[in-house]
Design an enzyme around this catalytic site. Structure first.
Site, short mmCIF file in Angstrom:
data_model
loop_
_atom_site.label_atom_id
_atom_site.label_comp_id
_atom_site.label_asym_id
_atom_site.label_seq_id
_atom_site.Cartn_x
_atom_site.Cartn_y
_atom_site.Cartn_z
CB THR A 12 -0.90 0.00 1.26
OG1 THR A 12 -1.52 -1.27 1.34
CG2 THR A 12 -1.94 1.07 1.19
CE LYS A 103 2.55 0.75 13.25
NZ LYS A 103 1.50 1.11 12.36
CD GLU A 127 7.16 13.50 10.03
OE1 GLU A 127 8.03 14.33 10.22
OE2 GLU A 127 6.25 13.27 10.86
N GLY A 185 -10.66 -1.42 5.81
CA GLY A 185 -9.21 -1.57 5.63
C GLY A 185 -8.38 -0.69 6.53
CD GLU A 188 -1.27 -1.72 11.96
OE1 GLU A 188 -0.24 -2.37 11.89
OE2 GLU A 188 -1.43 -0.65 11.36
CE LYS A 203 0.84 4.74 14.44
NZ LYS A 203 -0.57 4.57 14.05
N GLY A 300 -3.29 5.11 5.59
CA GLY A 300 -3.71 5.10 4.18
C GLY A 300 -2.53 5.34 3.27
N1 HSE Z 1 -3.72 0.69 12.03
C1 HSE Z 1 -3.12 1.97 12.10
C2 HSE Z 1 -4.21 2.97 12.48
C3 HSE Z 1 -2.50 2.32 10.79
O1 HSE Z 1 -5.38 2.58 12.52
O2 HSE Z 1 -3.93 4.11 12.77
C4 HSE Z 1 -1.44 3.35 10.86
O3 HSE Z 1 -0.37 3.02 11.67
#
Ligand code: HSE
Length: 427
Positions: A12, A103, A127, A185, A188, A203, A300
């Protein structure tokens, strides 16, 4: 001469990066004088490369990229901490600059990979590891360095924010909200990373390391997810003038760092309370700048690829201008992580209890024995013939006392019938 890019991972986000390069490559040169070329892509299957028209520069072996003498920047987009770690360390050892969106790698092996970058004299930019397309690491490392950062607090998981928003606005159950998030979608591959809070924990580990100049790893972050939150909690919060968000919180305190992820009640007037759906927002307080907030799409293809390519272009600019890597690891201090048990907060607790005389008194006794001052205990409707939701709101009390009270309540025979919902209140 063009700066050559090797892309490891064409899913993606990798696909999004290819799209950006194909669409804006000329503009980068025209506007900023940055000349980049996608030299090689690596993935397990050729199909993704074919779909993006780059099958002619495809390989299945990331070593081809690491060992390609022409490549200046390796972009690692495969995720995880095994092969990805080999790619990052291998590329740095081979004298490449590295850009990653990983991450988990940065939150667990940040010290090792930053050290490897420093030893190699190369840049390691990440970033996209936090907040998708939201610029937050770069501001913390550049625009805000005149400040001592006191707080970094945010909604950094889009899946859970989407779920909580749908539960609050449309009355969806937890299960329906999760199903919907998965269908769209957002979640994770393993939704546990989202709903149990680990994605957000990685994060905030990264953000607090940068903000407080002191290494915070994933293991340091107290983590609790949203799996026990129900529409009853959301309704109760609303009655109290609060909203429930899965917050990643890091405060610099006099004696160390308070860092945690958990469902949190915040006043409905707080800036973060209005951040809904799949959006992320990160609230930063510095001693001179005061309050700031960064908002945008946290996941995304487009958003994450935008952050990755921002890093790629900045590193390419440095290469072209002969600028040495400016900012490496900034964790120069060793601040202690404050034990969660010692924190003092207000708590909202919901217990599904047996609906029989004396249970209210039994539960009140548990709190009294643990020195917890209760503001209110309210019964909120029957959730079945023999059970009822009991909502307890406390005055400020210690986490350790709450934990011990919960243990006692759960050990009582036939009183508490399910895992309680525990929501900390951030004023
Ligand atoms: N699964 C994560 C979220 C994707 O929903 O924020 C981005 O790290």
């Amino acid at each position: 001469m063009a700066v050559k890019i090797g892309l490891v991972g064409t899913g993606t986000v990798g696909g999004g990066c290819i799209d950006i390069i194909q669409k804006h490559q000329e503009a980068f040169k025209r506007h900023f004088g940055i000349d980049i070329e996608l030299a090689q892509v690596c993935s397990r299957e050729i199909a993704q490369a074919e779909a993006h028209g780059v099958a002619d520069i495809f390989t299945t072996d990331f070593n081809d990229i690491i060992n390609n003498p022409d490549i200046d920047i390796v972009v690692e987009l495969i995720g995880g901490t095994t092969a990805a770690r080999d790619v990052v360390l291998g590329a740095l050892a081979a004298g490449k600059n590295v850009v990653t969106a990983n991450k988990a790698l940065m939150a667990t092996y940040g010290k090792e990979v930053m050290g490897a970058a420093e030893a190699a004299g190369k840049e390691l930019a990440f970033e996209a590891s936090v907040g998708g397309g939201i610029p937050i690491i770069d501001p913390l490392k550049h625009s805000l360095i005149a400040n001592e950062i006191q707080t970094v607090m945010g909604i950094v998981n889009g899946t859970t924010n989407y779920m909580l928003t749908r539960m609050a606005d449309n009355g969806l159950s937890y299960d329906d909200a999760l199903r919907e998030a998965q269908e769209k979608g957002f979640a994770e591959a393993n939704p546990s990373a989202d709903v149990d809070g680990f994605d957000a924990a990685a994060k905030i580990a990264i953000l607090s390391s940068i903000a407080f100049n002191s290494r915070v790893t994933l293991d340091d972050v107290f983590t609790d997810g949203i799996t026990n939150i129900s529409p009853v909690d959301i309704e109760a919060a609303r009655d109290m003038g609060y909203v429930i968000k899965l917050l990643a919180i890091a405060h610099r305190k006099e004696d160390g760092i308070d860092v945690r992820v958990h469902p949190t009640m915040i006043p409905e007037t707080h800036q973060l309370a209005t951040v809904n759906g799949v959006f992320n927002a990160i609230y930063v307080v510095g001693d001179f700048v005061g309050e700031t907030m960064f908002f945008g799409e946290g996941a995304g293809a487009g958003a994450a690829a935008s952050a990755v390519m921002g890093d790629v272009l900045e590193v390419a600019r440095h290469i072209q201008q002969g600028v040495a890597p400016i900012v490496g690891c900034t964790c120069t201090d060793e601040l202690p992580i404050l034990p969660m048990d010692d924190l003092v907060m207000r708590y909202y607790l919901r217990f599904s209890v047996t609906d029989r005389p004396g249970v209210l008194e039994t539960m009140a006794g548990v709190f009294a024995r643990h020195n917890i001052s209760v503001k209110s205990i309210v019964q909120r409707g029957r959730s079945g013939a023999e059970r009822v939701d009991q909502v307890v709101v406390t005055h400020r009390c210690r986490e350790r006392d709450i934990r011990e009270a919960l243990e006692e309540a759960l050990s009582l025979d036939g009183v508490v019938l399910a895992e309680p919902s525990v929501i900390r209140v951030e004023e």
